[in-house]
Design a protein around this motif. Structure first.
Motif, PDB file in Angstrom:
ATOM      1  N   THR A 329       0.841  -1.200   0.000  1.00 24.22           N
ATOM      2  CA  THR A 329       0.000   0.000   0.000  1.00 24.22           C
ATOM      3  C   THR A 329       0.869   1.240   0.000  1.00 24.22           C
ATOM      4  OG1 THR A 329      -0.071   0.204   2.427  1.00 24.22           O
ATOM      5  CG2 THR A 329      -1.738  -1.220   1.389  1.00 24.22           C
ATOM      6  N   GLU A 330       0.279   2.344  -0.460  1.00 29.30           N
ATOM      7  CA  GLU A 330       1.021   3.600  -0.480  1.00 29.30           C
ATOM      8  C   GLU A 330       1.332   4.065   0.939  1.00 29.30           C
ATOM      9  OE1 GLU A 330       0.901   8.040  -2.476  1.00 29.30           O
ATOM     10  OE2 GLU A 330      -0.089   6.340  -3.411  1.00 29.30           O
ATOM     11  N   ILE A 331       0.402   3.849   1.847  1.00 30.98           N
ATOM     12  CA  ILE A 331       0.642   4.253   3.236  1.00 30.98           C
ATOM     13  C   ILE A 331       1.888   3.565   3.782  1.00 30.98           C
ATOM     14  CG2 ILE A 331      -0.248   4.017   5.593  1.00 30.98           C
ATOM     15  CD1 ILE A 331      -3.038   4.528   4.487  1.00 30.98           C
ATOM     16  N   LEU A 332       1.970   2.252   3.553  1.00 30.97           N
ATOM     17  CA  LEU A 332       3.111   1.496   4.065  1.00 30.97           C
ATOM     18  C   LEU A 332       4.400   1.898   3.354  1.00 30.97           C
ATOM     19  CD1 LEU A 332       4.254  -0.608   5.907  1.00 30.97           C
ATOM     20  CD2 LEU A 332       3.417  -2.395   4.396  1.00 30.97           C
ATOM     21  N   ALA A 333       4.324   2.121   2.035  1.00 35.50           N
ATOM     22  CA  ALA A 333       5.518   2.537   1.287  1.00 35.50           C
ATOM     23  C   ALA A 333       6.032   3.871   1.817  1.00 35.50           C
ATOM     24  CB  ALA A 333       5.199   2.644  -0.203  1.00 35.50           C
ATOM     25  N   ILE A 377      18.585   3.367  -3.430  1.00 27.39           N
ATOM     26  CA  ILE A 377      17.471   2.605  -2.855  1.00 27.39           C
ATOM     27  C   ILE A 377      16.166   3.217  -3.338  1.00 27.39           C
ATOM     28  CG2 ILE A 377      16.253   1.977  -0.730  1.00 27.39           C
ATOM     29  CD1 ILE A 377      18.962   2.022   0.719  1.00 27.39           C
ATOM     30  N   LEU A 378      15.321   2.403  -3.987  1.00 28.82           N
ATOM     31  CA  LEU A 378      14.003   2.863  -4.426  1.00 28.82           C
ATOM     32  C   LEU A 378      12.936   2.142  -3.612  1.00 28.82           C
ATOM     33  CD1 LEU A 378      12.289   4.538  -6.415  1.00 28.82           C
ATOM     34  CD2 LEU A 378      12.264   2.525  -7.924  1.00 28.82           C
ATOM     35  N   ILE A 379      12.025   2.927  -3.025  1.00 35.51           N
ATOM     36  CA  ILE A 379      10.931   2.375  -2.229  1.00 35.51           C
ATOM     37  C   ILE A 379       9.635   2.672  -2.971  1.00 35.51           C
ATOM     38  CG2 ILE A 379       9.697   2.536  -0.020  1.00 35.51           C
ATOM     39  CD1 ILE A 379      12.454   3.473   1.146  1.00 35.51           C
ATOM     40  N   GLY A 380       8.719   1.731  -2.986  1.00 37.01           N
ATOM     41  CA  GLY A 380       7.475   1.999  -3.705  1.00 37.01           C
ATOM     42  C   GLY A 380       6.440   0.920  -3.559  1.00 37.01           C
ATOM     43  N   THR A 381       5.409   1.057  -4.386  1.00 42.05           N
ATOM     44  CA  THR A 381       4.285   0.110  -4.395  1.00 42.05           C
ATOM     45  C   THR A 381       4.362  -0.711  -5.684  1.00 42.05           C
ATOM     46  OG1 THR A 381       2.915   1.794  -5.448  1.00 42.05           O
ATOM     47  CG2 THR A 381       2.824   1.675  -3.051  1.00 42.05           C
ATOM     48  N   HIS A 382       3.208  -1.155  -6.178  1.00 43.23           N
ATOM     49  CA  HIS A 382       3.139  -1.896  -7.443  1.00 43.23           C
ATOM     50  C   HIS A 382       3.750  -1.095  -8.595  1.00 43.23           C
ATOM     51  CE1 HIS A 382      -0.045  -3.541  -4.911  1.00 43.23           C
ATOM     52  NE2 HIS A 382      -0.011  -4.643  -5.627  1.00 43.23           N
ATOM     53  N   ALA A 383       3.880   0.217  -8.412  1.00 44.65           N
ATOM     54  CA  ALA A 383       4.454   1.060  -9.469  1.00 44.65           C
ATOM     55  C   ALA A 383       5.863   0.589  -9.847  1.00 44.65           C
ATOM     56  CB  ALA A 383       4.492   2.517  -9.011  1.00 44.65           C
ATOM     57  N   LEU A 384       6.559  -0.091  -8.934  1.00 42.32           N
ATOM     58  CA  LEU A 384       7.932  -0.538  -9.206  1.00 42.32           C
ATOM     59  C   LEU A 384       7.995  -1.591 -10.306  1.00 42.32           C
ATOM     60  CD1 LEU A 384       9.580  -0.920  -5.663  1.00 42.32           C
ATOM     61  CD2 LEU A 384       9.330   1.108  -7.078  1.00 42.32           C
ATOM     62  N   ILE A 385       6.895  -2.329 -10.507  1.00 40.35           N
ATOM     63  CA  ILE A 385       6.962  -3.425 -11.484  1.00 40.35           C
ATOM     64  C   ILE A 385       6.578  -2.984 -12.891  1.00 40.35           C
ATOM     65  CG2 ILE A 385       6.523  -5.173  -9.716  1.00 40.35           C
ATOM     66  CD1 ILE A 385       3.667  -5.394 -10.667  1.00 40.35           C
ATOM     67  N   GLU A 386       6.249  -1.704 -13.069  1.00 35.39           N
ATOM     68  CA  GLU A 386       5.929  -1.212 -14.413  1.00 35.39           C
ATOM     69  C   GLU A 386       7.136  -1.374 -15.328  1.00 35.39           C
ATOM     70  OE1 GLU A 386       4.696   2.802 -13.836  1.00 35.39           O
ATOM     71  OE2 GLU A 386       2.803   2.259 -12.853  1.00 35.39           O
ATOM     72  N   ASP A 387       6.857  -1.645 -16.599  1.00 32.60           N
ATOM     73  CA  ASP A 387       7.933  -1.887 -17.568  1.00 32.60           C
ATOM     74  C   ASP A 387       8.875  -0.695 -17.705  1.00 32.60           C
ATOM     75  OD1 ASP A 387       6.949  -4.398 -18.057  1.00 32.60           O
ATOM     76  OD2 ASP A 387       5.752  -3.782 -19.795  1.00 32.60           O
TER      77      ASP A 387
END
Length: 701
Positions: A329-333, A377-387
């Protein structure tokens, strides 16, 4: 005879046909002969025992009675029409009642004859009766599969019953199918395993699981089929782990350099626990082996998993590699980003965050900086798996609350580097040992089983609705001390079906009890826009509001050390794991913290056990074991998506010893014969190939 007969579509079973087959597929997931054979009974009724009428009690379950039909009458008309039979033995009289199939009953149940009546008795107006009993003419030497001893009872549905596929109908179909395919049921386990554990062969086991002659035959069949089910899961997981180690080389983190040394010696504001040090050492060893690390970190709420993850990412950075952390979730990220950037400055490593709400300009800059290696270091949500998200040299992937991501989502991250990055997955949901063995048998597991020094146990109380004013008074006392309070509700709006306190009604009540301007209330729930959610969160984090009213969106990821009280409304409606997660939102500062479980006066047996468990212990692993017993494995960690827990007969709560035997056997076999080329293991190798093609081990014949 060709063994492929077991994969024959169900509609070809005699007595089924296309219509019945269709409803069996939809309601029970039965598609083939093999599926039907693996639709095991869920209980058995002892047909060897006969009751006397005067032995029946209101608590009696299914019973059978030998008696004579004294009279038979048709009573009522149309919808109320029924046949009532007076049934008598030497000890008393009872009634047998039918509301359906009246013509057949009228023609086949004859006054004056002796029958065996079987069914569940009910007490009405002082007289016992059985509705729709099974009736058989009494014979001193009865014959017929399943009726002499333990009669199987199968799960069915209302729709199936309309097609005469109740438990009795399914029993008849399976009996006929067994007669047809018995010669085609081949062994799945090598003889050395059958001998070692004294297991019957598969053919005998399938016969005895459906139609056991006695309790010992049933016990042996159950044990054999449970072992087989768990063994193939373990063999597949361990074989997958072995093949992955051979196939996927991993980057070497040989250097413990300036970044991790400086952080540990100069920046880290607390002493690591021995458990944290042990897990970091395990990760350090893993990343020097030249194969891809796949490690799961289990840790209770507040055990310090994030610190371990950060030091692992710094280890990657020290060796010239980038690292990323994906949260559900964005909150957790954002919470992870805030925690890490509070500790680390840009002169040590460059940290960035990427989420679904990141603006387009930010995204473009992050993409560029990632590709040229400017972000460590990159922190994120599902956005990290975008191509579009491409790394220069990704060396470590950390996945938090990993059970919330699908397999395909996780693997997209792994493919963002030529050499697969090391994988570190974390969960704050303590997982029972049996579940971890089954779900994560292909991972190495680390447990952080020690809380940081100074963390005080959270005092948990259970209050009923009539004690609400006492609860409000306690909240006022804590707020007066400068503390803050969470109040969590299970629903956003009022539900017609569930009589629960809901967030909207709760806000109204709290606003009356805690009026402005003396008190400020923040509101957060899943249907809010992210911007509004973040604003409300920040108000609470910064101490500008006294009370955070929320749904379970705050289950993970909110870290407010000043919050000392967690109030959970309708606590009996939450699972134990979720209650424990919510409780973990407090107790993060130096002050004594409290969790108040509010409930109605009527509690189910399970609800009572959950609340009593929460009051009794703060130990997440003990709680997880009880949660497994109450809810089953799928609900605890959302593992239905994994497919690994589609268990037909084994039970992870009660079959721990069998699971351990199965795992030990799989480990030993692979140690002695890593590629399963020995003659005695060729059978297992063939089955694993079927599994790799997506054939469930339950379809292995």
């Amino acid at each position: 005879m060709d063994n492929s007969i077991l994969n024959t579509p169900l509609e070809y079973v005699r007595g089924i046909g296309p219509n019945r087959a269709d409803v069996l597929k939809k309601d029970l997931g039965i598609f083939t002969y093999q599926d039907m054979l693996c639709h095991y009974p869920f209980r058995y009724i002892d047909r060897t025992k006969y009751f006397k009428i005067n032995e029946i009690t209101p608590d009696s379950s299914y019973i059978q009675i030998i008696g004579r039909v004294i009279s038979k009458k048709v009573i009522g008309e149309k919808r109320t029409k029924r046949i009532v039979v007076v049934f008598k033995d030497e000890t008393g009289i009872m009634e047998l009642v039918w509301f359906q199939s009246l013509k057949w009953i009228d023609e086949n149940i004859v006054e004056g004859l002796v029958y065996v009546a079987f069914g569940k008795p009910n007490l009405f107006n002082g007289t016992f009766s059985i509705s729709h009993p099974e009736m058989e003419p009494y014979k001193r030497n009865p014959v017929g599969r399943g009726n002499l001893t333990l009669q199987p009872v199968y799960n069915s549905t209302e729709k199936l019953k309309k097609f005469n596929l109740d438990s009795k109908g399914l029993q008849k179909l399976i009996a006929g199918l067994l007669d047809l395919v018995i010669p085609n049921i081949l062994e799945t386990l090598p003889q050395h395993l059958l001998d070692k554990y004294h297991l019957p062969n598969r053919r005998t086991s399938l016969l005895n699981i459906h139609f056991p002659k006695n309790q010992q035959d049933l016990n042996d069949a159950q044990r054999r089929l449970k072992f087989e089910e768990l063994f193939f899961i373990q063999l597949q997981l361990l074989n997958s782990k072995h093949l992955r180690a051979l196939k996927f080389k991993g980057v070497n983190f040989n250097t413990v350099g300036e970044k991790i040394n400086r952080f540990y010696k100069e920046i880290l504001p607390f002493e690591l626990t021995n458990a944290q040090k042990r897990v970091i050492k395990e990760i350090r060893i893993d990343t020097q082996l030249g194969v891809q690390m796949n490690r799961l970190i289990q840790g209770d709420v507040g055990s310090g998993k994030t610190a371990v993850a950060l030091m692992s990412m710094l280890l990657a950075n020290d060796n010239g590699y980038q690292a990323c952390m994906m949260a559900p979730t964005e909150i957790l990220a954002r919470q992870h980003y805030a925690s890490i950037t509070e500790l680390i400055t840009d002169d040590l490593v460059k940290v960035a965050i990427l989420t679904g709400s990141s603006k387009r300009k930010e995204r473009v800059q992050i993409h560029e900086r990632l590709e040229n290696g400017d972000i460590d270091i990159l922190i994120g949500t599902h956005a990290l798996i975008e191509d579009k998200v491409q790394f220069k040299n990704l060396g470590l992937v950390v996945i938090d609350e990993q059970h919330r991501f699908g397999v395909e989502q996780r693997s997209k991250l792994w493919r963002k580097s030529v050499i697969p990055p090391h994988i570190l997955v974390m969960t704050a949901t303590p997982i029972p040992r049996t579940l971890a063995m089954t779900l994560y048998g292909d991972l190495d597991v680390s447990v952080i089983d020690e809380l940081p020094a100074g963390r005080k146990p959270i005092d948990t109380k259970h209050l009923f609705e009539g004690q609400r004013m006492r609860m409000f008074g306690f909240m006022r006392d804590e707020i007066a001390k400068g503390r803050q309070v969470y109040v969590v509700y299970p629903l956003i709006k009022e539900s017609e079906k569930l009589d629960l306190m809901n967030l909207e009604a709760g806000i109204e009540q709290l606003s009356y009890q805690f009026p402005r301007p003396d008190y400020q209330i923040s509101i957060v729930h899943g249907q809010m826009h992210n911007t509004d959610k973040q604003f409300e969160m920040q108000q609470f984090i910064q101490g500008k509001s006294h009370i955070m009213v929320a749904t379970t969106v705050i289950e993970v990821g909110v870290n407010v050390p000043n919050a000392s009280v967690m109030v959970i409304e309708n606590a009996e409606r939450f699972g134990l794991s979720q209650l424990h997660q919510l409780r973990g939102r407090v107790g993060r500062g130096a002050e004594h913290s409290f969790c108040i479980l509010m409930s109605g006066n009527k509690l189910s047996k399970e609800g009572k056990v959950r609340l009593e468990t929460m009051v009794r212990t703060n130990n997440g692993f003990e709680i997880s074991e009880i949660d497994l017993q109450l809810r089953g494995p799928g609900d605890i960690t959302g593992t239905q998506q994994s497919g690994a827990l589609d268990l037909k007969i084994a039970n992870l709560t009660t079959d721990q010893a069998i699971l351990q035997e199965a795992r030990n056997s799989a480990i030993l076999i692979l140690q002695e014969d890593p590629i399963l080329e020995k003659e005695e293991n060729l059978l297992l190798k063939a089955h694993l190939k079927k599994l790799e093609r997506g054939i469930s081990f339950d379809k292995i014949s």
